[in-house]
Design a protein around this motif. Structure first.
Motif, short mmCIF file in Angstrom:
data_model
loop_
_atom_site.label_atom_id
_atom_site.label_comp_id
_atom_site.label_asym_id
_atom_site.label_seq_id
_atom_site.Cartn_x
_atom_site.Cartn_y
_atom_site.Cartn_z
N LEU A 30 0.86 -1.17 0.07
CA LEU A 30 0.09 0.15 0.10
C LEU A 30 1.08 1.29 0.31
O LEU A 30 1.73 1.21 1.01
N VAL A 31 0.62 2.19 -0.89
CA VAL A 31 1.53 3.22 -1.01
C VAL A 31 0.84 4.53 -0.87
O VAL A 31 -0.48 4.57 -1.05
N GLY A 32 1.27 5.37 0.29
CA GLY A 32 0.64 6.45 0.82
C GLY A 32 1.68 7.46 0.94
O GLY A 32 2.83 7.56 0.43
N SER A 33 1.37 8.56 1.99
CA SER A 33 2.26 9.63 2.08
C SER A 33 1.99 10.13 3.69
O SER A 33 0.83 9.81 4.10
N GLN A 34 3.04 10.62 4.10
CA GLN A 34 2.98 11.20 5.59
C GLN A 34 3.59 12.47 5.61
O GLN A 34 4.66 12.82 5.21
N VAL A 35 2.85 13.48 5.98
CA VAL A 35 3.37 14.95 6.26
C VAL A 35 4.51 14.97 7.37
O VAL A 35 4.29 14.11 8.28
N CYS A 36 5.69 15.56 6.97
CA CYS A 36 6.52 15.74 8.07
C CYS A 36 7.03 17.14 8.34
O CYS A 36 6.97 17.90 7.44
N SER A 37 7.54 17.39 9.37
CA SER A 37 8.11 18.84 9.80
C SER A 37 9.56 18.94 9.30
O SER A 37 10.00 20.00 9.45
N CYS A 38 10.25 17.82 8.73
CA CYS A 38 11.44 18.14 8.06
C CYS A 38 11.51 19.01 6.90
O CYS A 38 10.59 19.30 6.22
N GLU A 39 12.83 19.21 6.58
CA GLU A 39 12.94 20.08 5.16
C GLU A 39 12.29 19.40 3.91
O GLU A 39 11.86 20.26 3.01
N VAL A 40 11.99 18.15 3.86
CA VAL A 40 11.53 17.56 2.87
C VAL A 40 9.90 17.76 3.01
O VAL A 40 9.34 17.75 1.72
N HIS A 41 9.34 17.68 4.00
CA HIS A 41 7.97 18.22 4.23
C HIS A 41 7.00 17.05 4.12
O HIS A 41 5.79 17.08 4.30
N HIS A 42 7.46 15.97 3.40
CA HIS A 42 6.42 14.83 3.25
C HIS A 42 7.37 13.46 2.84
O HIS A 42 8.40 13.56 2.15
N HIS A 43 6.95 12.28 3.37
CA HIS A 43 7.53 11.05 2.90
C HIS A 43 6.46 10.13 2.30
O HIS A 43 5.43 10.20 2.47
N ARG A 44 6.79 9.42 1.34
CA ARG A 44 6.06 8.38 0.82
C ARG A 44 6.26 7.17 1.75
O ARG A 44 7.32 6.93 2.45
N THR A 45 5.09 6.55 1.91
CA THR A 45 5.17 5.24 2.89
C THR A 45 4.61 4.34 1.89
O THR A 45 3.60 4.22 0.93
N HIS A 46 5.38 3.06 2.11
CA HIS A 46 5.30 1.64 1.43
C HIS A 46 4.75 0.87 2.53
O HIS A 46 5.91 0.41 3.29
N THR A 47 3.73 0.46 2.85
CA THR A 47 3.45 -0.63 3.83
C THR A 47 3.03 -2.15 3.10
O THR A 47 2.27 -2.24 2.33
N CYS A 48 3.88 -2.98 3.66
CA CYS A 48 3.81 -4.33 3.31
C CYS A 48 2.46 -4.87 3.59
O CYS A 48 2.39 -4.99 5.13
N ARG A 49 1.89 -5.54 2.47
CA ARG A 49 0.66 -6.02 3.15
C ARG A 49 0.82 -7.52 3.96
O ARG A 49 -0.13 -7.95 4.37
N GLU A 50 2.07 -8.03 3.72
CA GLU A 50 2.17 -9.16 4.29
C GLU A 50 2.54 -9.12 5.74
O GLU A 50 2.01 -10.00 6.66
N CYS A 51 3.23 -8.19 6.10
CA CYS A 51 3.74 -8.07 7.70
C CYS A 51 3.18 -6.83 8.14
O CYS A 51 3.35 -6.56 9.28
N GLY A 52 3.01 -5.78 7.62
CA GLY A 52 2.52 -4.28 8.03
C GLY A 52 3.74 -3.56 8.34
O GLY A 52 3.98 -2.28 8.56
N ALA A 53 5.03 -3.66 8.12
CA ALA A 53 6.17 -2.86 7.93
C ALA A 53 6.04 -1.84 7.14
O ALA A 53 5.76 -1.97 5.71
N VAL A 54 6.39 -0.77 7.52
CA VAL A 54 6.42 0.48 6.92
C VAL A 54 7.90 1.21 6.24
O VAL A 54 8.52 1.08 7.13
#
Length: 75
Positions: A30-54
Motif C-alpha cells: 500500500l503506497v501513501g504519504s505522511q506529512v513531516c516537519s523536516c525540510e522534505v515536508h513529506h515522505h512516501r509510505t510503502h506498507t507491506c501487506r504481508e507483515c505491516g512494516a512501513v
C-alpha cells in the motif's frame, strides 16, 4: 535520493522489499504519504501487506516529526 525522468515528470525509485524481506509489488504493498516537519515536508509510505512494516521514502531521520494537524498519522 536519485530522481529519474518518465516522460515530462520526475519519479523516484520505490523500495523493492520491506525490512523483513517481503517483495513490495502490485497487490502486496500500500503506497501513501505522511506529512513531516523536516525540510522534505513529506515522505512516501510503502506498507507491506504481508507483515505491516512501513518503509519511508526518503528515509526518516531523527529530526522527522509527524506534521499532520491532529497527529493521527503518528508512528
Amino acid at each position: 535520493m536519485e530522481l529519474y525522468r518518465i516522460g515530462d515528470r520526475w519519479a523516484e525509485p520505490a523500495p523493492t522489499h520491506c525490512p523483513r524481506g517481503h517483495e513490495l509489488r502490485g497487490g502486496r504493498v500500500l503506497v501513501g504519504s505522511q506529512v513531516c516537519s523536516c525540510e522534505v515536508h513529506h515522505h512516501r509510505t510503502h506498507t507491506c501487506r504481508e507483515c505491516g512494516a512501513v518503509t519511508y521514502t526518503p528515509p526518516r531521520t531523527a529530526e522527522c516529526m509527524d506534521g499532520s494537524f491532529d497527529g493521527r498519522g503518528r508512528s
